[in-house]
Design an enzyme around this catalytic site. Structure first.
Site, PDB file in Angstrom:
ATOM      1  N   ASP A 390      45.820  40.521  43.869  1.00 30.36           N
ATOM      2  CA  ASP A 390      44.655  39.807  43.311  1.00 30.36           C
ATOM      3  C   ASP A 390      44.874  39.538  41.821  1.00 30.36           C
ATOM      4  O   ASP A 390      45.832  40.038  41.215  1.00 30.36           O
ATOM      5  CB  ASP A 390      43.417  40.684  43.537  1.00 30.36           C
ATOM      6  CG  ASP A 390      42.126  39.932  43.250  1.00 30.36           C
ATOM      7  OD1 ASP A 390      42.133  38.688  43.299  1.00 30.36           O
ATOM      8  OD2 ASP A 390      41.108  40.602  42.969  1.00 30.36           O
ATOM      9  N   GLU A 393      46.450  34.989  38.585  1.00 26.63           N
ATOM     10  CA  GLU A 393      46.552  33.595  38.068  1.00 26.63           C
ATOM     11  C   GLU A 393      47.386  33.512  36.796  1.00 26.63           C
ATOM     12  O   GLU A 393      48.020  32.461  36.601  1.00 26.63           O
ATOM     13  CB  GLU A 393      45.150  33.028  37.827  1.00 26.63           C
ATOM     14  CG  GLU A 393      44.329  32.853  39.083  1.00 26.63           C
ATOM     15  CD  GLU A 393      43.912  34.170  39.729  1.00 26.63           C
ATOM     16  OE1 GLU A 393      43.599  35.119  38.998  1.00 26.63           O
ATOM     17  OE2 GLU A 393      43.925  34.244  40.964  1.00 26.63           O
ATOM     18  N   ASP A 460      37.046  33.786  45.458  1.00 19.60           N
ATOM     19  CA  ASP A 460      35.646  34.207  45.405  1.00 19.60           C
ATOM     20  C   ASP A 460      34.686  33.075  45.738  1.00 19.60           C
ATOM     21  O   ASP A 460      34.158  32.397  44.846  1.00 19.60           O
ATOM     22  CB  ASP A 460      35.333  34.783  44.018  1.00 19.60           C
ATOM     23  CG  ASP A 460      36.141  36.047  43.756  1.00 19.60           C
ATOM     24  OD1 ASP A 460      36.764  36.556  44.715  1.00 19.60           O
ATOM     25  OD2 ASP A 460      36.154  36.514  42.612  1.00 19.60           O
TER      26      ASP A 460
END
Ligand code: GLC
Length: 735
Positions: A390, A393, A460
Site C-alpha cells: 500500500d 505512489e 480508497d
C-alpha cells in the site's frame, strides 16, 4: 529529409531533428527520438520480425509491412494506416507551434537550458470521426475516454473520486483507439508524468510530457483481442496465480488482535458464508514499523498463523514502503547503513506517512529490492500467505516529494510512477525466493507491466452508489491496459455502507478476481454477518456462487497467462461489430461466455438488460432464453441477471465447495443450448508443478447439450467424475 536504413531501424532527419522508426513486427512499430533510450517495461525481443518496404511517396517516406503502413512527412510528422483506412494523422496545432516558437526565442536569448527543460514533447493527432479511446488504467469517468483529459501520475488523493479527477493511484500510459473495426494501441514509453487529451477540443487528441523520452509504440490488432495479446507479449502477463487467491476475503482497517480475527471467523461461520482470506491492516505492526509484528496484539504470530492454516484460512498482511525513522529499529538501521533510502541534496530524504517521520527505499535499485525481498521472506517464513503493498505512489503526508529527490541515481520525477511497480517486483521476488508456493501480491500503485508481479485494487473508494457504478469501467479499463487481477473494496472503503448498497456491491464484486470486503477506520463495520437476515442471505448466495464458479475463473487466468486477455471484459471485446456497445458502462462479460447486468441504483427493482446479437440463456434457469435485444428485467435485491452465450460450457464445482486449496474430484459442466468448444485447465492450484507438465488440459465440446471431450494435455490426476447438465437433464461421465 534524409532517410537511412539499418535493418528494421529507419533514421529520418530534417534540419536539426531526427526521428527513428523501428519496424518490430507485423503490427508493432516503435517511433522514437533517442537511440540511447531503452524501455524499462516493454520487451519486444521475442516478436517475429516482418519484411517491409520503404518508398518515396508524395507525402513523405512510406514504410509498408505486415499489417501497417506508416508515412513520415518532411516535417517528421507521421501518419499510420491499416489496409483499409487511415488510423493516425499527426498534426501540429497552432498552440503547440506557438509554444515551440516561444521556446526557440528563449533559446536565442540565451536561455537554452530553460528552453530545453520546458520544451517537453507533444504528439497531436487529428480526430477522424467516431473514435473511441480506452485503457489508461483505472481512471475515473466512463470506459470511453473521448473528450476527457487524464494524467499518468500516481496519486493518493483521499477525496471521493469523481470524473474530473485527472489521476489515480496507478499509471498505465497505454490507450487503445478504436476506429470502426480497427483497434490501435499506443504505449507511451515514458515514466515521467504524461498527459493525455482525448479530444477535449473536438478536433484532435494528443499525449504530452514535460520531460522524459519521446518514445512510443504502436500495437495494431486488427482485432482488440489480437492487440491485447500482442501488447501483453511485450508488457508481460500475470503468471498463474494460486487458486486460493480467487477465494473470498474479509479486510478492515484494522483487526487489532487475534480475538478480533477470531470474531470475524466465527461471524462468518455462524452466517454460513464461506471465507478464505483474512487481512491484517497496519495495526498488526509495532508502531507502523514495516516488517514488525506487535507482540501485545499478536503474541504468538507464527503459531496463530499455523492455527489459521489448519482451519483452511489464509492471512494477508499489509506492508507500506515508508520506513520509520527510528535508530535501533533494524530495518531503518540496515537501510541507512547501506544507503538504501532516497536522498535529497546528499542527505537521506524524510517525509511523513503512518509511522510519522519516514524514509523511502529506492526500489528501483536491484540491491534494495533484494534486501526488501529478504525482509518479505521473514513474513512468509512466519506463515504469511500473501502481501498487500500500500501507499506506494509513494504517499507522503508532508507534501509531495520534490522532483529532485533521488532514488539511487535516478530522480523522483522519473521514478515516481514506477515506484509501486518496483515495490511490487521486490515483494514478489522476495516471496518467490522464500517459498515453493506461487507468490501473491496486491498493490495499490503500479505501472504498465506490474501484472507480472501483482494484482491490484482500485484504492480508497467510498460507500456510495457512484463508486459501485464506477467499479465497472475501472476494472474493465485496467483489463484493457493489460492488468487482469483486479477488484474494488466491496461495500466501499470510506463512509458508511448500507445493507442495500452492500447487497448490490456483492453482486458486482462476486465477479471480480480480487474478491474482498474492506472498510476504513471509523466507518460502520461492514462484515456481512452484522447486517439483517435478507442482506446476509443475499451475501451468502453470491459468495457461494463465486466459489462454485472457481474453475471458470481459474481457467480465465490460465487463458490470461497464455494470451494476455483479461477475465473481466467490456461487451465490445466479445461483440466488436456492435457500435452501441462501445461505451456500455453498466454491463460486463466474465470471460467470453457470461454477461452480467447488475442493478446499480438505490431502490432499483427493475433493470434494462442489453444483450448483444445471438441467443442468451439465463445462467440460473437453463430453460429461459432470449435473443439479442433490450429487455426490462426484475432485479429484486438479491438478484443480478447473468446470461450465458448460447453453446457455452460453464465449469463449476459442486454446491458447498469452499476449500479452495483442494482440487475436487467432481467437475460439473453446464451445457447451454447450441454448439461450442471450451478449454478447461486443472492442476493442484499452487506451486510450480504445472511448469513440469503436472496439469490437465481438457477440450470439451458442446453438441447442443451433448458433451464430448478429449485431453489435450495429461499430467495430473483426472477428475473422478464429470457431471454434465443440459436442458435434457444430467449425465455423469467417468474420465
Ligand atoms: C490506505 C489504503 C487502505 C488501508 C489504509 C490503512 O488508505 O488504501 O486500504 O486500509 O491505507 O492502511
Amino acid at each position: 529529409m534524409n532517410t537511412k536504413q539499418n535493418g528494421n531501424l529507419l533514421t529520418f532527419s530534417s534540419g536539426s531533428k531526427t526521428l527513428y522508426v523501428e519496424w518490430i513486427s507485423r503490427g508493432v512499430v516503435r517511433v522514437f527520438h533517442s537511440l540511447s533510450h531503452h524501455s524499462r517495461i516493454l520487451d519486444t525481443s521475442s516478436f517475429e520480425p516482418t519484411s517491409f518496404t520503404v518508398k518515396e511517396d508524395p507525402e513523405g517516406m512510406r514504410l509498408t509491412g505486415g499489417l501497417l503502413s506508416l508515412v513520415v512527412g518532411d516535417d517528421l510528422l507521421i501518419s499510420v494506416s491499416s489496409s483499409s483506412k487511415t488510423l493516425l494523422e499527426e498534426i501540429r496545432d497552432e498552440e503547440d507551434e506557438k509554444e515551440e516558437e516561444d521556446l526557440s526565442i528563449l533559446a536565442k536569448e540565451g536561455h537554452s537550458s530553460l528552453a530545453k527543460e520546458e520544451k517537453g514533447l507533444i504528439h497531436r493527432f487529428a480526430l477522424m470521426s467516431n473514435e473511441h479511446f480506452y485503457g489508461l488504467g483505472d481512471h475515473t469517468g466512463p470506459l470511453d475516454l473521448k473528450g476527457y483529459r487524464k494524467d499518468c501520475w500516481n496519486t493518493d488523493d483521499p477525496s471521493a473520486q469523481v470524473d474530473t479527477f485527472h489521476s489515480l493511484y496507478k499509471s498505465f500510459p497505454f490507450f487503445i483507439m478504436r476506429l470502426g473495426e480497427d483497434y490501435l494501441g499506443l504505449y507511451v514509453d515514458n515514466t515521467f508524468k504524461t498527459s493525455f487529451d482525448f479530444g477535449s477540443d473536438d478536433k484532435s487528441f494528443s499525449f504530452s510530457a514535460k520531460e522524459g523520452p519521446d518514445d512510443f509504440y504502436l500495437f495494431y490488432g486488427p482485432t482488440l483481442k489480437e492487440l491485447l495479446a500482442s501488447f501483453a507479449k511485450a508488457a508481460g502477463r500475470m503468471p498463474l496465480p494460486p487458486r486460493w487467491s480467487l477465494g473470498y476475503g474479509q479486510c478492515r482497517w484494522s483487526y487489532m488482535n487475534e480475538a478480533e480475527v477470531e470474531g470475524v471467523i466465527s461471524g462468518y461461520k455462524k452466517a454460513s458464508i464461506p471465507l478464505t482470506t483474512l487481512y491484517l491492516d497496519i495495526d498488526y505492526m509495532d508502531g507502523y514499523r514495516v516488517f514488525t509484528v506487535n507482540e501485545e496484539r499478536f503474541p504468538h504470530f507464527k503459531t496463530y498463523l499455523s492455527s489459521l492454516h489448519e482451519r483452511g484460512y489464509k492471512l494477508i498482511t499489509i506492508i507500506d514502503p515508508g520506513v520509520k525513522v527510528d535508530p535501533g529499529y533494524a530495518v531503518y538501521d540496515e537501510g541507512m547503513k547501506h544507503d538504501y533510502f532516497a536522498t535529497l541534496g546528499g542527505k537521506t530524504y524524510v517525509n511523513e506517512v503512518w509511522p510519522g517521520q519516514s524514509v523511502y527505499p529506492s526500489f528501483n535499485e536491484k540491491e534494495v529490492r533484494d534486501w526488501w525481498g529478504s525482509l518479505v521472506a521473514s513474513l512468509s517464513s512466519n506463515g504469511v500467505d500473501a502481501i498487500w503493498c500500500d501507499m506506494n505512489e509513494p504517499a507522503s503526508f508532508k507534501g509531495p516529494l520534490s522532483d529532485n529527490v533521488k532514488f539511487g541515481e535516478e530522480e523522483h520525477k522519473e521514478i515516481h510512477n514506477v515506484y509501486g511497480h518496483y515495490m511490487a517486483m521486490a515483494t514478489y521476488e522476495g516471496l518467490q525466493k522464500s517459498s515453493p508456493k506461487r507468490p501473491f501480491v496486491i498493490t495499490r500503485a503500479c505501472f504498465t507491466g506490474s501484472e507480472k508481479y501483482a494484482s491490484g485494487w482500485t484504492g480508497d473508494n467510498q460507500s456510495i452508489y457512484d463508486h459501485l457504478r464506477l467499479s465497472i469501467p475501472q476494472q474493465l479499463s485496467l483489463g484493457l491496459s493489460g492488468f487482469p487481477f483486479v477488484g474494488t473494496d466491496i461495500g466501499g472503503f470510506g463512509g458508511d455502507t448500507t445493507s442495500e448498497l452492500l447487497s448490490r456491491w456483492i453482486e458486482v464484486g462476486a465477479f471480480s478476481p480480487l474478491f474482498r470486503n474492506h472498510s476504513a477506520l471509523g466507518t460502520k463495520r461492514q462484515e456481512p454477518y452484522l447486517f439483517d437476515e435478507d442482506t446476509v442471505s443475499t451475501y451468502r448466495k453470491w459468495v457461494n456462487f463465486r466459489y462454485r464458479l472457481t474453475p471458470y475463473m481459474y481457467d480465465l487466468f490460465f487463458i490470461h497467462s497464455r494470451n494476455g486477455l483479461p477475465p473481466l471484459r467490456p461487451l465490445f471485446m466479445e461483440f466488436p461489430d456492435d457500435e452501441d456497445l462501445a461505451n456500455l458502462n453498466t454491463e460486463f462479460m466474465l470471460g467470453a461466455s457470461l454477461l452480467v447486468a447488475p442493478a446499480l441504483f438505490p431502490g432499483q427493482r427493475k433493470g434494462l438488460l442489453s444483450l448483444p446479437r445471438g441467443r442468451w440463456i439465463n445462467f440460473f434457469d437453463l430453460s429461459e432464453s432470449k435473443n439479442g435485444g433490450s429487455y426490462p428485467v426484475d432485479v429484486p435485491l438479491s438478484a443480478c441477471p447473468v446470461y450465458v452465450r448460447a453453446g457455452s460450457i460453464i465449469p463449476t464445482y459442486e454446491e458447498g465447495y469452499t476449500n479452495i486449496d483442494k482440487t475436487p474430484d467432481t467437475l460439473c459442466l453446464t451445457l447451454y443450448p447450441g454448439e461450442g468448444v471450451y478449454l478447461h485447465y486443472q492442476d493442484e492450484g499452487d506451486g510450480y508443478g504445472y511448469a513440469k507438465g503436472e496439469y490437465n488440459l481438457y477440450e470439451f465440446t458442446n453438441h447442443d447439450g451433448v458433451l464430448s471431450y478429449r485431453l489435450i494435455h495429461e499430467g495430473y490426476p483426472r477428475y473422478k467424475k464429470i457431471l454434465a447438465t443440459s436442458l435434457t437433464g444430467s449425465t455423469t461421465l467417468l474420465p
